[in-house]
Design an enzyme around this catalytic site. Structure first.
Site, PDB file in Angstrom:
ATOM      1  N   ARG A 114      -2.459  -2.142  -3.537  1.00 19.29           N
ATOM      2  CA  ARG A 114      -3.679  -1.356  -3.346  1.00 19.29           C
ATOM      3  C   ARG A 114      -3.591  -0.142  -4.259  1.00 19.29           C
ATOM      4  NH1 ARG A 114      -4.852   3.181   0.989  1.00 19.29           N
ATOM      5  NH2 ARG A 114      -7.069   3.431   0.593  1.00 19.29           N
ATOM      6  N   ARG A 121     -11.391  15.328   8.018  1.00 18.08           N
ATOM      7  CA  ARG A 121     -12.164  15.749   6.827  1.00 18.08           C
ATOM      8  C   ARG A 121     -13.583  16.127   7.216  1.00 18.08           C
ATOM      9  NH1 ARG A 121     -10.947  10.409   3.642  1.00 18.08           N
ATOM     10  NH2 ARG A 121      -8.721  10.356   4.074  1.00 18.08           N
ATOM     11  N   HIS A 127     -12.771   2.800   0.071  1.00 13.77           N
ATOM     12  CA  HIS A 127     -12.785   1.723   1.073  1.00 13.77           C
ATOM     13  C   HIS A 127     -13.495   0.476   0.536  1.00 13.77           C
ATOM     14  CE1 HIS A 127     -12.765   5.014   4.415  1.00 13.77           C
ATOM     15  NE2 HIS A 127     -11.535   4.583   4.226  1.00 13.77           N
ATOM     16  N   GLU A 187      -8.068  -5.461   5.051  1.00 17.80           N
ATOM     17  CA  GLU A 187      -7.912  -5.118   3.637  1.00 17.80           C
ATOM     18  C   GLU A 187      -6.727  -5.847   3.010  1.00 17.80           C
ATOM     19  OE1 GLU A 187      -8.508  -1.022   5.147  1.00 17.80           O
ATOM     20  OE2 GLU A 187      -9.241  -0.590   3.133  1.00 17.80           O
ATOM     21  N   ASN A 189       0.869  -1.169   0.000  1.00 21.73           N
ATOM     22  CA  ASN A 189       0.000   0.000   0.000  1.00 21.73           C
ATOM     23  C   ASN A 189       0.910   1.224   0.000  1.00 21.73           C
ATOM     24  OD1 ASN A 189      -1.794   2.030   0.499  1.00 21.73           O
ATOM     25  ND2 ASN A 189      -2.696   1.112   2.329  1.00 21.73           N
TER      26      ASN A 189
END
Ligand code: ADP
Length: 397
Positions: free
Chosen positions: A90, A240, A179, A384, A7
């Site tokens: 990823r 965020r 996601h 993940e 990743n």
């Protein structure tokens, strides 16, 4: 087969080496400060973490150090590169080009590059990681697993914005969602846990981490999700803002002398529960503690976060005309009992009943609704990296 899962960010790189047969993690770690100086953190399974300062001018050196660590005589977990059968990358934005994971070819890299505009911070970094692996392990097959792919089943009514149609046609302005690997993994696991085929249940997955999103998974397909063109839309997150009135940009921009870039940076980095708490923290452990000791801003931040999650759940019950299971996952979803309890407090109209004792458990698969609850509520830890490993093996076999 051992699969190296990568990743890659612009100055960091997370990795795990997973044995696909046992699904056990052989080693994992992180390269940080790539392009600045370079720090490798390496943890072989069951061993102590080791940290080394190593010069990493580019991602290629970083990946070389990862390979060196994995094959090191003393602390390595494989003898040579030959024991790494594949690499799973990823990739953040697959746009409309990728509806599932793919074996990486030159055409695939070009198609990822075509989406650079949609994820200017992430996709170029992902490609750098792919190129570096290509250089260092030219014979090893590689697979790209996209954050957006799982949500490509959304219908147009869910992914179109109320904007001039030409912006969709010319620039691909639509909702993509992120996601996806986690929403897919958790919704499949939910089906296994309740003992029903995935194409027979309606699940709402709440992925609540530093970045956070909710998805509606109807009969195995994502039909809506809270993030949009970028990961800025939807829930209030760590830093965020999530959904806001777009006119705020012009208003604050004028008052504070911020240009568009400055406004977007404020929405990404200084907002969310961090901004709401008066810059106290984006970490829910800090916010929960501060709220419990009477900090009003921290309490409001957590309340705003939970209320937004509950509103999204409500809208997805409407989108699917019902729900069988609501699942909480990721850092906050797996660990924060207070957040889960507060969100569930809004769901009485669905016949949701909290099992307070079960809800106090941490980081494990558990049902947190009572047996008579009309909707099952579960905590399902996401993984993940394992999902990327599984997709990688499935594609190269
Ligand atoms: P990401 O992968 O998006 O960085 P994670 O899914 O790892 O995020 O979630 C990180 C967040 O999870 C932390 O910022 C913190 O808010 C929250 N978190 C982690 N552990 C706990 C805990 N024990 N209690 C409450 N919140 C926690």
């Amino acid at each position: 087969m051992n699969v190296l899962v990568i990743n890659c960010g612009s100055s960091s790189l997370k990795f795990q080496l997973i044995n696909s047969e046992t699904e056990g993690v052989l080693a994992k770690g992180l390269c940080e400060r790539i392009g600045i100086d370079g720090v490798l953190t390496y943890t072989p399974a069951g061993e102590e973490k080791e940290k080394s300062n190593l010069a990493m001018p580019t991602h290629t050196e970083a990946i070389q150090f990862v390979i060196d660590a994995l094959t090191n005589e003393k602390t390595g977990v494989v003898k040579s590169l030959d024991e790494i059968g594949a690499v799973g990358h990823r990739v953040v934005h697959g746009g409309e080009a990728f509806t599932k994971s793919v074996v990486i070819t030159e055409e695939v890299i070009k198609a990822i590059e075509d989406n650079n505009d949609l994820a200017p911070l992430h996709n170029p970094a992902n490609i750098i990681g792919i190129r570096a692996c290509e250089t260092l392990m030219p014979k090893t097959p590689m697979v790209a697993v996209f954050d957006t792919a799982f949500h490509q089943t959304m219908p147009a009514k869910a992914y179109m914005y109320g904007l001039p149609y030409e912006y969709y046609e010319k620039y691909g302005v639509r909702r993509y969602g992120f996601h996806g690997t986690s929403h897919s993994f958790v919704s499949k696991r939910v089906a296994e846990l309740v003992g029903k085929p995935v194409d027979q249940i309606k699940t709402i997955v709440c992925h609540l981490g530093n970045g956070a999103s909710v998805s509606a998974v109807e009969y195995g397909k994502s039909v809506d999700t809270s993030m949009g063109l970028t990961p800025l839309e939807g829930l209030v997150m760590g830093t965020r803002s999530g959904d806001i009135d777009p006119a705020i940009l012009e208003y604050i921009g004028r008052k504070e002398g911020l240009d568009l870039e400055g406004c977007i940076s404020m929405l990404n980095k200084k907002s969310g529960v961090f901004g709401l708490s008066g810059n106290l923290s984006s970490d829910f452990r800090d916010l929960d503690d501060a709220a419990a000791s009477g900090n009003d801003k921290a309490k409001t931040a957590v309340d705003v976060f939970c209320y937004r999650v509950a509103k999204y759940i409500g809208s997805y019950v409407a989108a699917m005309n019902g729900v069988d299971v609501i699942a909480f996952t990721a850092g906050i979803g797996e660990n924060d009992a207070h957040v889960r309890k507060t969100v569930m407090g809004y769901l009485g109209y669905l016949g949701v009943n909290l099992d307070a004792v079960a809800n106090d458990s941490h980081g494990e698969e558990v049902t947190i609704s009572t047996p008579d609850s009309k909707v099952k509520v579960m905590v399902v830890p996401t993984n993940e990296e394992l999902a990327i490993c599984r997709d990688t093996v499935a594609l190269i076999k």
